[in-house]
Design a protein around this motif. Sequence first.
Motif, PDB file in Angstrom:
ATOM      1  N   ASP A 187       0.824  -1.212   0.000  1.00 44.66           N
ATOM      2  CA  ASP A 187       0.000   0.000   0.000  1.00 44.66           C
ATOM      3  C   ASP A 187       0.860   1.264   0.000  1.00 44.66           C
ATOM      4  OD1 ASP A 187      -2.443  -1.317  -0.137  1.00 44.66           O
ATOM      5  OD2 ASP A 187      -2.653  -1.435   2.035  1.00 44.66           O
ATOM      6  N   THR A 188       1.997   1.222   0.673  1.00 39.17           N
ATOM      7  CA  THR A 188       2.895   2.383   0.685  1.00 39.17           C
ATOM      8  C   THR A 188       3.362   2.699  -0.731  1.00 39.17           C
ATOM      9  OG1 THR A 188       3.626   1.905   2.931  1.00 39.17           O
ATOM     10  CG2 THR A 188       5.084   3.264   1.597  1.00 39.17           C
ATOM     11  N   LEU A 189       3.568   1.683  -1.529  1.00 36.08           N
ATOM     12  CA  LEU A 189       3.993   1.883  -2.912  1.00 36.08           C
ATOM     13  C   LEU A 189       2.837   2.344  -3.799  1.00 36.08           C
ATOM     14  CD1 LEU A 189       6.235   1.502  -5.097  1.00 36.08           C
ATOM     15  CD2 LEU A 189       5.347  -0.813  -5.383  1.00 36.08           C
ATOM     16  N   LEU A 190       1.663   1.736  -3.636  1.00 37.09           N
ATOM     17  CA  LEU A 190       0.557   1.995  -4.556  1.00 37.09           C
ATOM     18  C   LEU A 190      -0.333   3.173  -4.190  1.00 37.09           C
ATOM     19  CD1 LEU A 190      -0.556  -1.638  -5.408  1.00 37.09           C
ATOM     20  CD2 LEU A 190       0.739  -0.043  -6.817  1.00 37.09           C
ATOM     21  N   ASP A 191      -0.499   3.469  -2.920  1.00 41.23           N
ATOM     22  CA  ASP A 191      -1.409   4.543  -2.525  1.00 41.23           C
ATOM     23  C   ASP A 191      -1.102   5.889  -3.193  1.00 41.23           C
ATOM     24  OD1 ASP A 191      -2.938   2.817  -1.049  1.00 41.23           O
ATOM     25  OD2 ASP A 191      -2.348   3.605   0.914  1.00 41.23           O
ATOM     26  N   ALA A 228     -12.437   7.876  -9.877  1.00 45.36           N
ATOM     27  CA  ALA A 228     -12.445   8.231  -8.450  1.00 45.36           C
ATOM     28  C   ALA A 228     -13.108   7.170  -7.578  1.00 45.36           C
ATOM     29  CB  ALA A 228     -13.118   9.586  -8.245  1.00 45.36           C
ATOM     30  N   ASP A 229     -14.243   6.637  -8.012  1.00 41.59           N
ATOM     31  CA  ASP A 229     -14.932   5.613  -7.209  1.00 41.59           C
ATOM     32  C   ASP A 229     -14.101   4.346  -7.100  1.00 41.59           C
ATOM     33  OD1 ASP A 229     -17.101   7.244  -6.708  1.00 41.59           O
ATOM     34  OD2 ASP A 229     -18.322   6.403  -8.336  1.00 41.59           O
ATOM     35  N   PHE A 230     -13.526   3.931  -8.219  1.00 44.63           N
ATOM     36  CA  PHE A 230     -12.675   2.740  -8.223  1.00 44.63           C
ATOM     37  C   PHE A 230     -11.485   2.930  -7.293  1.00 44.63           C
ATOM     38  CE2 PHE A 230      -8.915   0.587 -10.013  1.00 44.63           C
ATOM     39  CZ  PHE A 230      -9.308  -0.721  -9.818  1.00 44.63           C
ATOM     40  N   VAL A 231     -10.831   4.076  -7.409  1.00 46.40           N
ATOM     41  CA  VAL A 231      -9.663   4.367  -6.566  1.00 46.40           C
ATOM     42  C   VAL A 231     -10.063   4.390  -5.098  1.00 46.40           C
ATOM     43  CG1 VAL A 231      -8.004   6.174  -5.954  1.00 46.40           C
ATOM     44  CG2 VAL A 231      -8.356   5.563  -8.353  1.00 46.40           C
ATOM     45  N   GLU A 232     -11.191   4.981  -4.798  1.00 49.13           N
ATOM     46  CA  GLU A 232     -11.663   5.054  -3.413  1.00 49.13           C
ATOM     47  C   GLU A 232     -11.856   3.651  -2.824  1.00 49.13           C
ATOM     48  OE1 GLU A 232     -12.447   6.835   0.076  1.00 49.13           O
ATOM     49  OE2 GLU A 232     -11.905   7.911  -1.754  1.00 49.13           O
ATOM     50  N   ASN A 233     -12.371   2.738  -3.642  1.00 48.16           N
ATOM     51  CA  ASN A 233     -12.631   1.375  -3.175  1.00 48.16           C
ATOM     52  C   ASN A 233     -11.365   0.562  -2.926  1.00 48.16           C
ATOM     53  OD1 ASN A 233     -15.434   1.515  -3.054  1.00 48.16           O
ATOM     54  ND2 ASN A 233     -15.650   1.022  -5.213  1.00 48.16           N
ATOM     55  N   ILE A 234     -10.300   0.820  -3.680  1.00 43.13           N
ATOM     56  CA  ILE A 234      -9.095  -0.007  -3.510  1.00 43.13           C
ATOM     57  C   ILE A 234      -7.977   0.688  -2.746  1.00 43.13           C
ATOM     58  CG2 ILE A 234      -9.603  -1.374  -5.564  1.00 43.13           C
ATOM     59  CD1 ILE A 234      -7.253   0.087  -6.936  1.00 43.13           C
ATOM     60  N   LEU A 276      -2.402   5.794  -6.697  1.00 41.70           N
ATOM     61  CA  LEU A 276      -3.863   5.842  -6.694  1.00 41.70           C
ATOM     62  C   LEU A 276      -4.368   7.252  -6.422  1.00 41.70           C
ATOM     63  CD1 LEU A 276      -4.618   2.527  -4.783  1.00 41.70           C
ATOM     64  CD2 LEU A 276      -5.003   2.988  -7.211  1.00 41.70           C
ATOM     65  N   GLU A 277      -3.725   7.951  -5.494  1.00 41.18           N
ATOM     66  CA  GLU A 277      -4.128   9.325  -5.187  1.00 41.18           C
ATOM     67  C   GLU A 277      -3.960  10.238  -6.404  1.00 41.18           C
ATOM     68  OE1 GLU A 277      -1.765  10.104  -1.702  1.00 41.18           O
ATOM     69  OE2 GLU A 277      -2.871   8.587  -0.566  1.00 41.18           O
ATOM     70  N   LYS A 278      -2.866  10.064  -7.143  1.00 36.59           N
ATOM     71  CA  LYS A 278      -2.653  10.848  -8.372  1.00 36.59           C
ATOM     72  C   LYS A 278      -3.728  10.523  -9.401  1.00 36.59           C
ATOM     73  CE  LYS A 278       2.343  11.392  -8.235  1.00 36.59           C
ATOM     74  NZ  LYS A 278       3.613  10.956  -8.850  1.00 36.59           N
ATOM     75  N   THR A 279      -4.041   9.249  -9.546  1.00 37.82           N
ATOM     76  CA  THR A 279      -5.059   8.829 -10.505  1.00 37.82           C
ATOM     77  C   THR A 279      -6.402   9.457 -10.185  1.00 37.82           C
ATOM     78  OG1 THR A 279      -3.920   6.730 -10.869  1.00 37.82           O
ATOM     79  CG2 THR A 279      -6.248   6.815 -11.483  1.00 37.82           C
ATOM     80  N   ARG A 280      -6.742   9.511  -8.906  1.00 30.84           N
ATOM     81  CA  ARG A 280      -8.019  10.093  -8.479  1.00 30.84           C
ATOM     82  C   ARG A 280      -8.094  11.563  -8.894  1.00 30.84           C
ATOM     83  NH1 ARG A 280      -9.806   8.890  -2.650  1.00 30.84           N
ATOM     84  NH2 ARG A 280      -7.565   8.898  -2.436  1.00 30.84           N
TER      85      ARG A 280
END
Length: 116
Positions: free
Chosen positions: A13-17, A31-37, A20-24
């Motif tokens: 999660d430290t690597l991917l979060d 945004a919904d997909f990113v929020e869920n994962i 994901l935040e940039k993608t959102r």
Amino acid sequence: MASVASFFLSRIDTLLDPTLEKTRVVDKSKADFVENIHGQVAICSAKAAYRIYKEIFNSERFLKLKEQGARIQRLLWASTSTKNPAYTDLKYVEPLIGLKPSTRSPLRLSPPIEPR
């Protein structure tokens, strides 16, 4: 000889979060997909790894090897301390309670956590 396969949870999660935040921000349609994962990839990965672990070590192939003295390689949930202050201290421990692998919990828990 016994061995473990260490699975470093919080590092996933430290690597991917941050990605994901940039993608959102960049792609609002995701945004919904990113929020869920967001913050969930490590736990999902650990559960998938455990399913594969059970398949391998319960397979006919391994059972034949076990009869000849082969030993099960144990999973070890490592890096279970959270790096994100927004996450609870037990984020990577509680969802995996009841699964057979070992856990190197960074906390001294008193009393011990009972399985749900």
